[in-house]
Design a protein around this motif. Sequence first.
Motif, PDB file in Angstrom:
ATOM      1  N   ARG A 206       0.833  -1.206   0.000  1.00  0.00           N
ATOM      2  CA  ARG A 206       0.000   0.000   0.000  1.00  0.00           C
ATOM      3  C   ARG A 206       0.865   1.251   0.000  1.00  0.00           C
ATOM      4  O   ARG A 206       0.611   2.202  -0.748  1.00  0.00           O
ATOM      5  CB  ARG A 206      -0.927   0.007   1.228  1.00  0.00           C
ATOM      6  CG  ARG A 206      -2.116  -0.928   1.117  1.00  0.00           C
ATOM      7  CD  ARG A 206      -3.093  -0.687   2.245  1.00  0.00           C
ATOM      8  NE  ARG A 206      -4.308  -1.484   2.091  1.00  0.00           N
ATOM      9  CZ  ARG A 206      -5.421  -1.306   2.798  1.00  0.00           C
ATOM     10  NH1 ARG A 206      -5.462  -0.378   3.739  1.00  0.00           N
ATOM     11  NH2 ARG A 206      -6.473  -2.056   2.598  1.00  0.00           N
ATOM     12  N   ARG A 207       1.865   1.264   0.853  1.00  0.00           N
ATOM     13  CA  ARG A 207       2.720   2.451   0.947  1.00  0.00           C
ATOM     14  C   ARG A 207       3.519   2.683  -0.332  1.00  0.00           C
ATOM     15  O   ARG A 207       3.814   3.835  -0.682  1.00  0.00           O
ATOM     16  CB  ARG A 207       3.630   2.335   2.172  1.00  0.00           C
ATOM     17  CG  ARG A 207       2.841   2.503   3.469  1.00  0.00           C
ATOM     18  CD  ARG A 207       3.645   2.261   4.715  1.00  0.00           C
ATOM     19  NE  ARG A 207       2.821   2.543   5.899  1.00  0.00           N
ATOM     20  CZ  ARG A 207       3.116   2.135   7.133  1.00  0.00           C
ATOM     21  NH1 ARG A 207       4.228   1.418   7.351  1.00  0.00           N
ATOM     22  NH2 ARG A 207       2.324   2.444   8.142  1.00  0.00           N
ATOM     23  N   GLU A 208       3.854   1.606  -1.033  1.00  0.00           N
ATOM     24  CA  GLU A 208       4.541   1.754  -2.313  1.00  0.00           C
ATOM     25  C   GLU A 208       3.621   2.337  -3.379  1.00  0.00           C
ATOM     26  O   GLU A 208       4.092   2.862  -4.390  1.00  0.00           O
ATOM     27  CB  GLU A 208       5.097   0.403  -2.770  1.00  0.00           C
ATOM     28  CG  GLU A 208       6.292  -0.061  -1.943  1.00  0.00           C
ATOM     29  CD  GLU A 208       6.730  -1.472  -2.288  1.00  0.00           C
ATOM     30  OE1 GLU A 208       6.001  -2.159  -3.049  1.00  0.00           O
ATOM     31  OE2 GLU A 208       7.777  -1.904  -1.780  1.00  0.00           O
ATOM     32  N   ASN A 209       2.320   2.220  -3.167  1.00  0.00           N
ATOM     33  CA  ASN A 209       1.346   2.804  -4.098  1.00  0.00           C
ATOM     34  C   ASN A 209       1.239   4.317  -3.951  1.00  0.00           C
ATOM     35  O   ASN A 209       0.646   4.983  -4.808  1.00  0.00           O
ATOM     36  CB  ASN A 209      -0.045   2.205  -3.865  1.00  0.00           C
ATOM     37  CG  ASN A 209      -0.136   0.744  -4.258  1.00  0.00           C
ATOM     38  OD1 ASN A 209       0.664   0.253  -5.042  1.00  0.00           O
ATOM     39  ND2 ASN A 209      -1.116   0.049  -3.709  1.00  0.00           N
ATOM     40  N   ILE A 210       1.751   4.867  -2.854  1.00  0.00           N
ATOM     41  CA  ILE A 210       1.571   6.278  -2.521  1.00  0.00           C
ATOM     42  C   ILE A 210       2.848   7.050  -2.855  1.00  0.00           C
ATOM     43  O   ILE A 210       3.911   6.748  -2.302  1.00  0.00           O
ATOM     44  CB  ILE A 210       1.251   6.450  -1.021  1.00  0.00           C
ATOM     45  CG1 ILE A 210       0.068   5.562  -0.610  1.00  0.00           C
ATOM     46  CG2 ILE A 210       0.966   7.912  -0.698  1.00  0.00           C
ATOM     47  CD1 ILE A 210      -0.137   5.470   0.887  1.00  0.00           C
ATOM     48  N   PRO A 211       2.789   8.039  -3.723  1.00  0.00           N
ATOM     49  CA  PRO A 211       3.996   8.792  -4.055  1.00  0.00           C
ATOM     50  C   PRO A 211       4.723   9.363  -2.830  1.00  0.00           C
ATOM     51  O   PRO A 211       5.958   9.344  -2.781  1.00  0.00           O
ATOM     52  CB  PRO A 211       3.479   9.907  -4.964  1.00  0.00           C
ATOM     53  CG  PRO A 211       2.320   9.275  -5.670  1.00  0.00           C
ATOM     54  CD  PRO A 211       1.661   8.411  -4.621  1.00  0.00           C
ATOM     55  N   LEU A 212       3.997   9.859  -1.846  1.00  0.00           N
ATOM     56  CA  LEU A 212       4.644  10.372  -0.641  1.00  0.00           C
ATOM     57  C   LEU A 212       5.117   9.257   0.287  1.00  0.00           C
ATOM     58  O   LEU A 212       5.844   9.506   1.250  1.00  0.00           O
ATOM     59  CB  LEU A 212       3.702  11.315   0.126  1.00  0.00           C
ATOM     60  CG  LEU A 212       3.504  12.703  -0.480  1.00  0.00           C
ATOM     61  CD1 LEU A 212       2.516  13.505   0.355  1.00  0.00           C
ATOM     62  CD2 LEU A 212       4.822  13.466  -0.591  1.00  0.00           C
ATOM     63  N   GLY A 213       4.677   8.019   0.026  1.00  0.00           N
ATOM     64  CA  GLY A 213       5.178   6.878   0.775  1.00  0.00           C
ATOM     65  C   GLY A 213       4.535   6.621   2.113  1.00  0.00           C
ATOM     66  O   GLY A 213       4.954   5.718   2.846  1.00  0.00           O
ATOM     67  N   ILE A 214       3.483   7.360   2.456  1.00  0.00           N
ATOM     68  CA  ILE A 214       2.850   7.174   3.762  1.00  0.00           C
ATOM     69  C   ILE A 214       1.355   7.483   3.655  1.00  0.00           C
ATOM     70  O   ILE A 214       0.949   8.430   2.966  1.00  0.00           O
ATOM     71  CB  ILE A 214       3.506   8.064   4.849  1.00  0.00           C
ATOM     72  CG1 ILE A 214       3.006   7.691   6.242  1.00  0.00           C
ATOM     73  CG2 ILE A 214       3.316   9.538   4.553  1.00  0.00           C
ATOM     74  CD1 ILE A 214       3.412   6.321   6.716  1.00  0.00           C
ATOM     75  N   GLU A 215       0.557   6.667   4.312  1.00  0.00           N
ATOM     76  CA  GLU A 215      -0.887   6.875   4.314  1.00  0.00           C
ATOM     77  C   GLU A 215      -1.256   8.061   5.200  1.00  0.00           C
ATOM     78  O   GLU A 215      -0.483   8.484   6.061  1.00  0.00           O
ATOM     79  CB  GLU A 215      -1.596   5.614   4.809  1.00  0.00           C
ATOM     80  CG  GLU A 215      -1.378   5.273   6.272  1.00  0.00           C
ATOM     81  CD  GLU A 215      -0.040   4.595   6.563  1.00  0.00           C
ATOM     82  OE1 GLU A 215       0.213   4.336   7.764  1.00  0.00           O
ATOM     83  OE2 GLU A 215       0.738   4.338   5.625  1.00  0.00           O
ATOM     84  N   ALA A 216      -2.450   8.600   4.982  1.00  0.00           N
ATOM     85  CA  ALA A 216      -2.940   9.711   5.803  1.00  0.00           C
ATOM     86  C   ALA A 216      -3.325   9.212   7.180  1.00  0.00           C
ATOM     87  O   ALA A 216      -3.748   8.068   7.363  1.00  0.00           O
ATOM     88  CB  ALA A 216      -4.149  10.367   5.136  1.00  0.00           C
ATOM     89  N   THR A 217      -3.179  10.078   8.166  1.00  0.00           N
ATOM     90  CA  THR A 217      -3.701   9.824   9.497  1.00  0.00           C
ATOM     91  C   THR A 217      -5.056  10.521   9.628  1.00  0.00           C
ATOM     92  O   THR A 217      -5.425  11.353   8.790  1.00  0.00           O
ATOM     93  CB  THR A 217      -2.761  10.370  10.578  1.00  0.00           C
ATOM     94  OG1 THR A 217      -2.725  11.807  10.464  1.00  0.00           O
ATOM     95  CG2 THR A 217      -1.350   9.801  10.418  1.00  0.00           C
ATOM     96  N   SER A 218      -5.774  10.199  10.687  1.00  0.00           N
ATOM     97  CA  SER A 218      -7.041  10.904  10.920  1.00  0.00           C
ATOM     98  C   SER A 218      -6.781  12.391  11.118  1.00  0.00           C
ATOM     99  O   SER A 218      -7.601  13.235  10.748  1.00  0.00           O
ATOM    100  CB  SER A 218      -7.756  10.320  12.140  1.00  0.00           C
ATOM    101  OG  SER A 218      -6.992  10.483  13.318  1.00  0.00           O
ATOM    102  N   GLY A 219      -5.597  12.727  11.657  1.00  0.00           N
ATOM    103  CA  GLY A 219      -5.235  14.132  11.823  1.00  0.00           C
ATOM    104  C   GLY A 219      -5.072  14.854  10.501  1.00  0.00           C
ATOM    105  O   GLY A 219      -5.447  16.024  10.360  1.00  0.00           O
ATOM    106  N   ASP A 220      -4.499  14.174   9.512  1.00  0.00           N
ATOM    107  CA  ASP A 220      -4.351  14.777   8.186  1.00  0.00           C
ATOM    108  C   ASP A 220      -5.718  15.112   7.593  1.00  0.00           C
ATOM    109  O   ASP A 220      -5.921  16.196   7.025  1.00  0.00           O
ATOM    110  CB  ASP A 220      -3.624  13.820   7.234  1.00  0.00           C
ATOM    111  CG  ASP A 220      -2.190  13.546   7.650  1.00  0.00           C
ATOM    112  OD1 ASP A 220      -1.541  14.455   8.194  1.00  0.00           O
ATOM    113  OD2 ASP A 220      -1.729  12.406   7.427  1.00  0.00           O
TER     114      ASP A 220
END
Length: 258
Positions: A206-220
Amino acid sequence: MRFKDKIVLVTGATRNTGIGIAAQFIREGATVCVNGSSKENLEAGAAHLNAMDLINFHLFEADISDIDQVVSMFEQIKQKFGRLDILINNAANQGLGMKFDTMPSEDFLKVLKVNLLGTFQVSQQAVKIMLPQKSKGVIVNLGSNVSTRAIHDRTAYVTSKGGIDALTRSMAIDLAPRGIRVNMVAPGYILTDRWEELSPEVIKRRRENIPLGIEATSGDISEAVAFLASDAAKNISGERLVVDGGCSAQHLPMDIDL
């Protein structure tokens, strides 16, 4: 504090992103109406908020797919506070594990009744309170990046979020002349308790699918919602703010973009 003395309703605010959104507004001075579909869910949500030392919230039970329960909830809110400043339409049926060719039509409809019809019903009742107010109000819907980039085996969910895109635009143009702004936040991957059931390999993929390399948190997500609800966005309406680490901008993840 951006939301001092504001009355805010957050639907589906008993776990994960909903808890994060409720907490954001409480910390910024609002009184939050926490909606959940059952007494048990509400008790769990209250426990999470209390564990953060947050107390300025009130619990309202309602299944948003049921118009009678929605009307009753708003009667209680109006009786208790006399107004509503901000509505956050967060509640959603995830529609997990539903393959297109085997999904019963009643299951398809069940997802749409919560995600799309529920958002409509809650928004309509909120608008009835907001319109007579001098300050009117703000509505922020929770959509998803899947409304434009479909994922597998989630037809009902994807369809419902596509509907939220269109509903947001329609609400915005109908309500803007009357002083109510309507916008949407469209998340991608969000770190929730469902990730606890995933293998390390799936999380890595999943993280490799994201250009920024990290999923969003509820805070984001909460920060994006709060921005659209704030006066900083006073000239923004009918917009879709994507919070997905760049997923929607790319054609293929880097490791297979050959």
